[in-house]
Design an enzyme around this catalytic site. Structure first.
Site, PDB file in Angstrom:
ATOM      1  NE  ARG A  76      89.550 -12.735  95.427  1.00  0.00           N
ATOM      2  CZ  ARG A  76      88.966 -11.592  95.156  1.00  0.00           C
ATOM      3  NH1 ARG A  76      87.795 -11.583  94.548  1.00  0.00           N
ATOM      4  NH2 ARG A  76      89.505 -10.454  95.498  1.00  0.00           N
ATOM      5  CB  VAL A  77      87.168 -19.057  89.888  1.00  0.00           C
ATOM      6  CG1 VAL A  77      86.525 -18.893  91.221  1.00  0.00           C
ATOM      7  CG2 VAL A  77      86.652 -18.013  88.928  1.00  0.00           C
TER       8      VAL A  77
END
Ligand code: ATP
Ligand code: MG
Length: 519
Positions: free
Chosen positions: A364-365
């Site tokens: 997600r990052v």
């Protein structure tokens, strides 16, 4: 002559000293002891998570503060502790020894060496439980942490300060990914901590040997608790490892920590809770099992430049049963982490190793921390693979395939083969760029089916030996120019012609290596 006044003075001094110590220490008596649990009556002023001292030099951890007694778990010597023994409070929480000295060592969760080498000289300690960095202390994840595994670095990139879960059934290569990532940190200025929770001693010994042989122990510390260690030690291990990681992070360093694995950690906590007679909830875990892992994983962070800029990247591992990622612990940890790498049994058994299920894995990052060169050429990879998988499932029922479909299927299969990677064979970013460009070009049509993996390894050997300049000209922090792309394709084409043509021996003599014969 005996100086009576001096003796009197000494006695008064000693009594005063005792008084000072005793003021802080309250004392109680054991009223129940069994299964590593003790109940103590009469112990006042004890705080949750406080370290207790049992007569005989044993230690316990206060976990249940009840009206008439205190429930605690003992770390060692449970068979030597008995009814009526005195227990003292210490006013301290459990501390972990920290320091540079721990690198290259194998320690237990209390910081005592387990490798038979010299005792640790460090006087520095950190509490095993510590608040996570606040929002204002945190910075943006913007630096990549290369695992050296093509499938992960291209499609599920991990950034420094990220928490990426590795999840899968037993024996699907979860530990292998974590160990490969540690090996790939050589020369990258990342300190690694491997926390083993309730593993078999034999598996742990194998991992330590691998790290030693690869020279990775120089920057690694192993915090170990094996399956036969007391349950409280297994419970403590990840927090101790994290305390050590924090010591380095707050100095502005980058740390990678592997928790292998958190399912066993949850089981250890469940055992403790049930023995302490806490109410059981879903799957018999206590109600605060989410907090058990969230407070641990929240301590991994990327600090802002003002706070020193250090980071802790966490790779927690969770084992599933029959691929069920919706069980209690897997869903909890999935929701805490910044993404997961999902390993699948069917893929592993069919030879796709690492067995990463690209559809169910996400980061997600990490995307914003991915190297620009890889980001540019791996953009379409995930979509192409998903399309191939769909087509492959659909086509296994059909017999007559038109040439276009056959070509798509063959390309997809070759793409999958490119992502196969042996254990301990880490790719550099340059190698990854080369493989990604070739596997998405028309050149792959020239490579025979099932030879793609051997071709990739052979080509990289060939380039390392004969075309070192080409590797050096790839700058991972720049986008790949068209001319560079053409040069890479030209070299690959030469290699294909050379290794598949009549002059295979000549090429092999030029240093293309053994894989040439395989193509
Ligand atoms: P466990 O559930 O027992 O902890 P695990 O999921 O951690 O298992 P590993 O121990 O890492 O799995 O790997 C299982 C086996 O698969 C090992 O024998 C390992 O050598 C092999 N293996 C792992 N990755 C690869 C790979 N990329 N290529 C070939 N073999 C692999
Ligand atoms: Mg394992």
């Amino acid at each position: 002559m005996i100086d009576v006044s001096a003796i009197g003075k000494k006695i008064v001094e000693t009594i005063n000293k005792i008084d000072e110590n005793e003021k802080e220490r309250s004392c109680g008596q054991i009223i129940y002891s069994g299964d590593g649990i003790i109940r103590i009556a009469g112990l006042r002023d004890v705080r949750y998570n406080e370290l207790l001292e049992v007569r005989g030099g044993y230690h316990a951890l206060a976990l249940n503060l009840e009206e008439d007694c205190v429930g605690a778990v003992v770390f060692s010597g449970e068979d030597k502790i008995s009814y009526g023994d005195l227990v003292y409070s210490t006013g301290k929480t459990v501390q972990m020894k920290v320091g540079e000295e721990l690198l290259g060592r194998i320690v237990n969760p209390l910081g005592d060496p387990m490798d038979g080498l010299a005792p640790l000289q460090t006087q520095k300690t950190r509490p095993v439980e510590y608040p996570a960095p606040s929002i204002m202390e945190r910075g943006k994840v913007n630096k990549p942490l290369q695992t050296g595994i093509l499938a992960i670095d291209s499609m599920i990139p991990i950034g420094r300060g990220q928490r990426e879960l590795i999840i899968g059934d037993r024996q699907t290569g979860k530990t292998a990914i974590a160990v490969d990532t540690i090996l790939n940190q050589k020369g990258e200025n990342v300190i690694c901590i491997y926390v083993s929770i309730g593993q078999k001693a034999s598996s742990l010994a194998k991992i330590i040997t691998t790290l030693r042989n690869a020279g990775a122990m120089a920057y690694t510390c192993v915090v170990c608790s094996t399956a036969d260690d007391a349950v409280p030690l297994q419970y403590l291990a990840p927090y101790s490892g994290c305390a050590l990681a924090e010591y380095f992070m707050y100095q502005g360093k980058d740390v990678l920590i592997v928790y292998d694995d958190l399912s066993k950690h949850a089981v250890a906590y469940r055992t403790m809770s049930l023995l302490l007679k806490r109410p059981a909830g879903r799957e018999a875990y206590p109600g605060d099992v989410f907090y058990l892992h969230s407070r641990l994983l929240e301590r991994s962070a990327k600090l802002s430049e003002q706070s020193g800029g250090g980071s802790i990247t966490a790779l927690p591992i969770v084992e599933t049963l029959a691929g069920d990622i919706s069980a209690y612990i897997p869903t909890n940890v999935i929701s805490i982490t910044d993404g997961q790498i999902y390993l699948e049994n069917e893929l592993f058994n069919s030879g796709v190793r690492p067995a990463v299920n690209v559809g169910l894995s996400v980061s997600r990052v990490g995307g914003s921390a991915q190297r620009p060169a890889i980001r540019q050429i791996s953009g379409q990879l995930r979509v192409n693979l998903a399309q191939y998988r769909e087509l492959a499932i659909f086509m296994q029922f059909g017999s007559d395939l038109d040439s276009e479909t056959q070509k798509s299927l063959s390309r997809g299969a070759k793409m999958t083969d490119t992502l196969k990677q042996r254990q301990y064979l880490n790719y550099s970013v340059q190698d990854m760029v080369i493989l990604l460009i070739i596997s998405q070009s028309d050149l792959v049509d020239k490579i025979p089916e099932k030879k793609m993996t051997a071709f990739c390894e052979g080509l990289l050997d060939y380039i390392h030996v004969n075309q070192a300049d080409l590797s050096a000209s790839i700058d991972p922090d720049q986008k790949v120019s068209d001319s560079l792309r053409q040069t890479i394709l030209k070299v690959a084409e030469d290699y294909i012609n050379c290794s598949m043509g009549d002059d295979a021996e000549a090429c092999s003599a030029a240093g293309a290596g053994s894989a040439v014969g395989a193509v």
